[in-house]
Design an enzyme around this catalytic site. Structure first.
Site, mmCIF file in Angstrom:
data_model
loop_
_atom_site.group_PDB
_atom_site.id
_atom_site.type_symbol
_atom_site.label_atom_id
_atom_site.label_comp_id
_atom_site.label_asym_id
_atom_site.label_seq_id
_atom_site.Cartn_x
_atom_site.Cartn_y
_atom_site.Cartn_z
ATOM 1 N N ASP A 26 0.849 -1.211 -0.188
ATOM 2 C CA ASP A 26 0.215 0.127 -0.462
ATOM 3 C C ASP A 26 0.794 1.776 -0.427
ATOM 4 O O ASP A 26 2.257 1.103 0.499
ATOM 5 C CB ASP A 26 -0.840 0.034 1.356
ATOM 6 C CG ASP A 26 -2.263 -1.178 1.004
ATOM 7 O OD1 ASP A 26 -2.293 -1.683 0.366
ATOM 8 O OD2 ASP A 26 -2.443 -1.425 2.543
HETATM 9 N N1 URA Z 1 -1.322 -6.390 3.782
HETATM 10 C C1 URA Z 1 -1.963 -4.697 3.532
HETATM 11 O O1 URA Z 1 -2.688 -4.674 4.286
HETATM 12 N N2 URA Z 1 -1.208 -3.807 2.840
HETATM 13 C C2 URA Z 1 0.291 -4.389 2.547
HETATM 14 O O2 URA Z 1 0.842 -2.692 1.894
HETATM 15 C C3 URA Z 1 0.957 -4.920 2.547
HETATM 16 C C4 URA Z 1 -0.151 -5.839 3.350
#
Ligand code: URA
Length: 237
Positions: free
Chosen positions: A103
């Site tokens: 993310d």
């Molecule tokens: N899980 C998430 O919620 N976000 C990420 O960036 C990676 C795994």
């Protein structure tokens, strides 16, 4: 064999027209001889120079990046900056792509590779490649949440496979989570399902590879041969 102008454009030295002009001006040599025909077919492994300087013509590259917060994990985006902007343009030119997605606000280990098959295998749920995250959450965690993670969590559209939740010493708000899937926002959604909000998320490990502690956020390096072999070994058929 590959057309010389195409190769140089792939290496992000300019558009086809621009590299064509460079070649016609005699600025490029191939295996020691000047080549002025942009359309000349050259071996992919040829020794090529531009203005006398040897070019790195490797079309296969594998990168470990310490992703900083604030960048999208995407090959390109019309509006927002992506992780590709941390790398010289040649990496995008040769199709070096992120393996999965972190993310925008997530930090830590992101792999990028030109090997589409390796990329695919590293993400395939059936391969069970572990990903390890350090999560900071808004309220203390207890053994109950660890048990819930271990049992496999119902997340509405899918059931997360059993995951390891290790609560770190301290105020109970930091934990290490090991999952082997990689659904959209998976770790955040798993914590949401047990009533916690993730405030920080950092990936420490992807399969056999740990984030190199020498890499500051935003820094990257190519994988060593040993690291690449370990990755391939982890997903071999
Ligand atoms: N899980 C998430 O919620 N976000 C990420 O960036 C990676 C795994």
């Amino acid at each position: 064999m590959i057309r010389l102008d195409r190769l140089l454009a792939t290496l992000a030295l300019g558009s086809r027209t621009e590299v064509g002009a460079m070649i016609r001006r005699g600025r490029v040599t191939v295996d020691g001889g000047a080549v002025r025909d942009p359309g000349k077919q050259v071996p992919e492994m040829a020794a090529i120079t531009l203005d006398g300087a040897p070019l790195d013509t490797r079309l296969e590259r594998h990168v470990m990046l310490h992703k900083p917060a604030g960048l999208l994990t995407a090959a390109r985006d019309k509006k927002q900056p992506t992780v590709m902007e941390l790398l010289p343009p040649v990496y995008a030119g040769i199709g070096c792509m992120p393996v999965g997605r972190l993310d925008k606000d997530t930090t830590g280990l992101l792999l990028l590779t030109t090997d589409g098959e390796l990329n695919h295998r590293l993400l395939a749920p059936g391969r069970h490649v572990d990903k390890v995250y350090l999560a900071g959450v808004d309220a203390p965690l207890t053994a109950r949440e660890a048990e819930t993670f271990a049992a496999g969590l119902e997340l509405g559209d899918f059931t997360a496979a059993p995951a390891l939740l290790e609560i770190l010493p301290g105020d109970g708000r930091t934990a290490r989570v090991t999952i082997h899937e990689g659904k959209f926002h998976q770790v955040k959604r798993m914590f949401e399902a047990v009533g916690r909000t993730v405030l920080t998320l950092h990936r420490e490990r992807f399969g056999p590879l740990a984030l190199d502690p020498e890499l500051e956020p935003g820094q990257w390096r190519e994988l060593t041969d040993e690291e690449l072999s370990a990755l391939r070994e982890a997903v071999k058929a």
